[in-house]
Scaffold this active site. Structure first.
Site, PDB file in Angstrom:
ATOM      1  N   LYS A   3      73.421 -20.467 -61.454  1.00 26.18           N
ATOM      2  CA  LYS A   3      72.019 -20.415 -61.008  1.00 26.18           C
ATOM      3  C   LYS A   3      71.381 -19.081 -61.404  1.00 26.18           C
ATOM      4  CE  LYS A   3      71.136 -19.155 -56.595  1.00 26.18           C
ATOM      5  NZ  LYS A   3      70.154 -18.084 -56.363  1.00 26.18           N
ATOM      6  N   ASN A   4      72.091 -17.987 -61.164  1.00 26.98           N
ATOM      7  CA  ASN A   4      71.490 -16.668 -61.394  1.00 26.98           C
ATOM      8  C   ASN A   4      71.506 -16.245 -62.850  1.00 26.98           C
ATOM      9  OD1 ASN A   4      70.937 -16.645 -58.727  1.00 26.98           O
ATOM     10  ND2 ASN A   4      72.558 -15.226 -58.145  1.00 26.98           N
TER      11      ASN A   4
ATOM     12  N   ARG B  19      62.443 -15.793 -54.233  1.00 28.65           N
ATOM     13  CA  ARG B  19      62.250 -14.391 -54.641  1.00 28.65           C
ATOM     14  C   ARG B  19      62.396 -14.231 -56.151  1.00 28.65           C
ATOM     15  NH1 ARG B  19      62.969  -9.203 -53.687  1.00 28.65           N
ATOM     16  NH2 ARG B  19      64.278  -8.104 -55.183  1.00 28.65           N
TER      17      ARG B  19
ATOM     18  N   CYS C  86      63.392 -12.199 -46.900  1.00 30.60           N
ATOM     19  CA  CYS C  86      64.161 -13.416 -46.615  1.00 30.60           C
ATOM     20  C   CYS C  86      65.189 -13.024 -45.565  1.00 30.60           C
ATOM     21  CB  CYS C  86      64.804 -13.948 -47.878  1.00 30.60           C
ATOM     22  SG  CYS C  86      66.085 -12.867 -48.451  1.00 30.60           S
TER      23      CYS C  86
ATOM     24  N   ARG D 163      64.087  -6.925 -49.243  1.00 29.06           N
ATOM     25  CA  ARG D 163      64.209  -7.212 -50.677  1.00 29.06           C
ATOM     26  C   ARG D 163      62.914  -6.884 -51.430  1.00 29.06           C
ATOM     27  NH1 ARG D 163      67.158 -12.658 -51.567  1.00 29.06           N
ATOM     28  NH2 ARG D 163      67.750 -11.654 -53.508  1.00 29.06           N
TER      29      ARG D 163
ATOM     30  N   ASP E  72      77.516 -11.801 -52.852  1.00 27.59           N
ATOM     31  CA  ASP E  72      77.251 -13.236 -52.684  1.00 27.59           C
ATOM     32  C   ASP E  72      78.487 -14.009 -52.246  1.00 27.59           C
ATOM     33  OD1 ASP E  72      74.842 -13.574 -55.404  1.00 27.59           O
ATOM     34  OD2 ASP E  72      74.708 -12.756 -53.385  1.00 27.59           O
TER      35      ASP E  72
ATOM     36  N   ARG F 107      69.829 -24.991 -52.559  1.00 31.13           N
ATOM     37  CA  ARG F 107      69.182 -24.032 -53.467  1.00 31.13           C
ATOM     38  C   ARG F 107      70.153 -23.565 -54.542  1.00 31.13           C
ATOM     39  NH1 ARG F 107      65.564 -19.477 -50.856  1.00 31.13           N
ATOM     40  NH2 ARG F 107      65.581 -19.069 -53.078  1.00 31.13           N
TER      41      ARG F 107
HETATM   42  C1  EPZ Z   1      70.197 -10.862 -57.293  1.00 33.06           C
HETATM   43  O1  EPZ Z   1      69.155 -10.667 -56.373  1.00 33.06           O
HETATM   44  C2  EPZ Z   1      70.738 -12.259 -57.005  1.00 33.06           C
HETATM   45  N1  EPZ Z   1      69.661 -13.251 -57.213  1.00 33.06           N
HETATM   46  C3  EPZ Z   1      71.241 -12.317 -55.564  1.00 33.06           C
HETATM   47  O2  EPZ Z   1      71.801 -13.602 -55.366  1.00 33.06           O
HETATM   48  C4  EPZ Z   1      72.336 -11.275 -55.387  1.00 33.06           C
HETATM   49  O3  EPZ Z   1      72.745 -11.263 -54.033  1.00 33.06           O
HETATM   50  C5  EPZ Z   1      71.792  -9.885 -55.761  1.00 33.06           C
HETATM   51  O4  EPZ Z   1      71.259  -9.906 -57.104  1.00 33.06           O
HETATM   52  C6  EPZ Z   1      72.870  -8.819 -55.712  1.00 33.06           C
HETATM   53  O5  EPZ Z   1      73.916  -9.178 -56.575  1.00 33.06           O
HETATM   54  C7  EPZ Z   1      69.349 -13.595 -58.480  1.00 33.06           C
HETATM   55  O6  EPZ Z   1      69.932 -13.131 -59.442  1.00 33.06           O
HETATM   56  C8  EPZ Z   1      68.252 -14.607 -58.626  1.00 33.06           C
HETATM   57  P1  EPZ Z   1      68.953  -6.736 -56.315  1.00 33.06           P
HETATM   58  P2  EPZ Z   1      68.163  -9.403 -56.553  1.00 33.06           P
HETATM   59  O7  EPZ Z   1      67.599  -6.409 -56.871  1.00 33.06           O
HETATM   60  O8  EPZ Z   1      68.019  -9.077 -57.977  1.00 33.06           O
HETATM   61  C9  EPZ Z   1      67.360  -3.397 -53.356  1.00 33.06           C
HETATM   62  C10 EPZ Z   1      72.111 -15.661 -54.296  1.00 33.06           C
HETATM   63  O9  EPZ Z   1      72.704 -15.905 -53.236  1.00 33.06           O
HETATM   64  N2  EPZ Z   1      66.161  -3.356 -54.230  1.00 33.06           N
HETATM   65  O10 EPZ Z   1      70.149  -6.511 -57.167  1.00 33.06           O
HETATM   66  O11 EPZ Z   1      66.955  -9.720 -55.753  1.00 33.06           O
HETATM   67  C11 EPZ Z   1      67.500  -4.734 -52.636  1.00 33.06           C
HETATM   68  O12 EPZ Z   1      66.728  -4.734 -51.452  1.00 33.06           O
HETATM   69  C12 EPZ Z   1      71.194 -14.466 -54.399  1.00 33.06           C
HETATM   70  O13 EPZ Z   1      72.250 -16.310 -55.352  1.00 33.06           O
HETATM   71  C13 EPZ Z   1      65.158  -2.437 -53.947  1.00 33.06           C
HETATM   72  O14 EPZ Z   1      65.253  -1.667 -52.991  1.00 33.06           O
HETATM   73  O15 EPZ Z   1      68.970  -8.248 -55.835  1.00 33.06           O
HETATM   74  C14 EPZ Z   1      68.985  -4.800 -52.366  1.00 33.06           C
HETATM   75  O16 EPZ Z   1      69.274  -4.062 -51.186  1.00 33.06           O
HETATM   76  C15 EPZ Z   1      71.003 -13.812 -53.038  1.00 33.06           C
HETATM   77  N3  EPZ Z   1      64.052  -2.396 -54.736  1.00 33.06           N
HETATM   78  C16 EPZ Z   1      69.600  -4.098 -53.589  1.00 33.06           C
HETATM   79  O17 EPZ Z   1      68.535  -3.329 -54.175  1.00 33.06           O
HETATM   80  C17 EPZ Z   1      63.906  -3.229 -55.819  1.00 33.06           C
HETATM   81  O18 EPZ Z   1      62.881  -3.138 -56.529  1.00 33.06           O
HETATM   82  C18 EPZ Z   1      70.120  -5.056 -54.644  1.00 33.06           C
HETATM   83  O19 EPZ Z   1      69.092  -5.991 -54.910  1.00 33.06           O
HETATM   84  C19 EPZ Z   1      64.932  -4.168 -56.089  1.00 33.06           C
HETATM   85  C20 EPZ Z   1      66.046  -4.205 -55.286  1.00 33.06           C
END
Ligand code: EPZ
Length: 417
Positions: A22-23, A93, A117, A122, A305, A397
């Site tokens: 998915k990702n 998201r 969420c 996020r 995850d 999802r």
């Molecule tokens: C991706 O989300 C995945 N989703 C998530 O999978 C996964 O949990 C996550 O990466 C971490 O591996 C997709 O790829 C569609 P991040 P993402 O930006 O990119 C903070 C699932 O279950 N952050 O790597 O949204 C954020 O709050 C989903 O399939 C900021 O502060 O995650 C988090 O604490 C859930 N500012 C950390 O970084 C930003 O601009 C990592 O988030 C961006 C992120």
């Protein structure tokens, strides 16, 4: 509202086939907006987030020429609408992944801010900061990100926090920017490296992907995308744990063992037998399950995850397990539900202390987010008797036909209204 009814307490046995990641497919779908023409993706997983993303791309002017048997042909010749509407973005998201491509291709984008969420606020502040550094003018108004850029220019950008979609967004934007972009402290997830390979196949000039420094030299245009999505490493990890928690023996086919090494090592530490053979993994639980500690980290660390699913397993392990969630600020929504099944878990900020119990008791359960839902399914599979899990739309999802795949492994599971 659909529910899943599980009559648990049986070991899972047999073979299960993993679907596309998915990702990996979500950013590849938005990367199509960088091209004009007929894009073809195979190995597309039939999950709700993909359906949502396709709807969003159609809103932006893309046309689905065909979509069946995990293959989609999507024409982006007329993808000229820069506005991603709230009603779609608010449900997923990952819609923020259209921001970089729209800005790079159209010079404009109006994308609703993703709602928070269950697992945390996020924000997308790093996405915005990176695009502004590339010359975009961005302001937030009425819940929308309004962005314009005559032509994005290459920049050296450091991610304060490793961000998977942040890295993907800026990498996509940089493919058509003027000059060279260097992304530092970039995400090393396989899905990001795959996106870079797909973009390079379409004419982009990206290297360093898979490391924490990615370099992109802008080009004037990209060819339409063609690729096949690789198997989902989180689905793989979920079925590995399903075999372990039910004390069964499962052959997981069509997977990438290299993508789940951190999970494999953790399970082996807990005395679960995991054997990799080419594109298959055999998981067997013959020895007593031992409690082990785990701390989530960006790839190649133990994936956030899989944290909820692994915690379900540890509730039945011998001894005390300490699980620390370092990526998200609130990813313990599954704890309360597991405790209702008799698990012994104490929370202290980002850390959970789990003391193994002899058995979990079946119970009515409520899912809150995608991976917490998977955790409850696993716990229900281990608990003797009938458990009913509501709000299962979360599962749909990110998991293809979960109940069908589990039934084929001998689980007594069905969907009910
Ligand atoms: C991706 O989300 C995945 N989703 C998530 O999978 C996964 O949990 C996550 O990466 C971490 O591996 C997709 O790829 C569609 P991040 P993402 O930006 O990119 C903070 C699932 O279950 N952050 O790597 O949204 C954020 O709050 C989903 O399939 C900021 O502060 O995650 C988090 O604490 C859930 N500012 C950390 O970084 C930003 O601009 C990592 O988030 C961006 C992120």
């Amino acid at each position: 509202m659909d529910k899943i009814v599980i009559d648990g307490g049986r070991p899972l046995e047999g073979t299960v086939k993993i679907s596309g990641a998915k990702n990996a497919v979500l950013p590849v779908l938005t990367a199509m907006l960088l091209t004009r023409g007929r894009n073809v993706i195979e190995g597309v997983p039939n999950v709700r987030d993909v359906t949502t993303m396709i709807k969003l791309l159609k809103d932006l002017g893309a046309e689905v020429e065909s979509y069946r048997d995990e293959k989609i042909i999507l024409d982006t010749s007329r993808a000229n609408n820069p506005e991603a509407p709230y009603d779609l973005v608010s449900t997923m998201r990952a819609s923020c992944l259209v921001l970089g491509p729209l800005l790079a291709k159209l010079g404009r984008a109006k994308v609703s801010l993703p709602g928070g969420c269950a697992i945390g606020a996020r924000p997308i502040d790093l996405h915005v900061k990176g695009l502004e550094a590339m010359g975009a003018k961005i302001f937030l108004r009425q819940g929308y990100v309004h962005a314009t850029a005559d032509r994005l220019r290459g920049v050296q950008f450091y991610f304060d926090t490793v961000s998977v979609t942040g890295t993907a967004n800026l990498m996509m934007a940089a493919t058509l920017a003027e000059g060279k972009t260097v992304l530092e402290n970039a995400a090393k997830e396989p899905e990001v490296a795959f996106l870079a390979d797909v973009l390079n196949h379409a004419g982009a000039k990206i290297d360093g992907h898979g490391t924490d420094t990615i370099t992109i030299h802008g080009v004037s245009s990209l060819q339409p995308i063609e690729c096949r999505i690789f198997p989902d490493r989180i689905e793989t990890g979920t079925y590995m744990i399903a075999a372990a928690i039910t004390r069964g023996e499962v052959l997981i086919e069509n997977c990438v063992p290299q993508h789940v090494e951190a999970i494999t090592l953790k399970l082996q530490e807990a005395q679960v037998d995991v054997e990799a053979r080419g594109t298959s993994l055999r998981v067997r639980a013959r020895h007593p399950l031992l409690a082990v500690n785990a701390s989530t980290h960006p790839h190649p660390g133990f994936p956030t995850d899989i944290q909820a699913q692994f915690m379900a397993l540890m509730t039945l392990a011998r001894g005390r397990s300490i699980i620390t969630e370092t990526v998200f600020e609130n990813r313990f929504m599954h704890v309360a539900e597991l405790k209702r099944m008799g698990a012994d878990i104490a929370l202290n900020g980002h850390t959970a202390v789990i003391r193994g119990v002899q058995k979990l008791s079946n119970a009515p359960l409520m899912a809150t987010d995608l991976r917490a839902s998977a955790s409850l399914v696993l716990a229900a599979l281990a608990a003797k008797g009938k458990s009913i899990i509501s709000r299962v739309y979360h599962i749909d999802r990110g998991y293809v036909s979960m109940e069908k795949k589990l039934s084929s492994l001998g689980a007594q599971i069905k969907r009910a209204k």
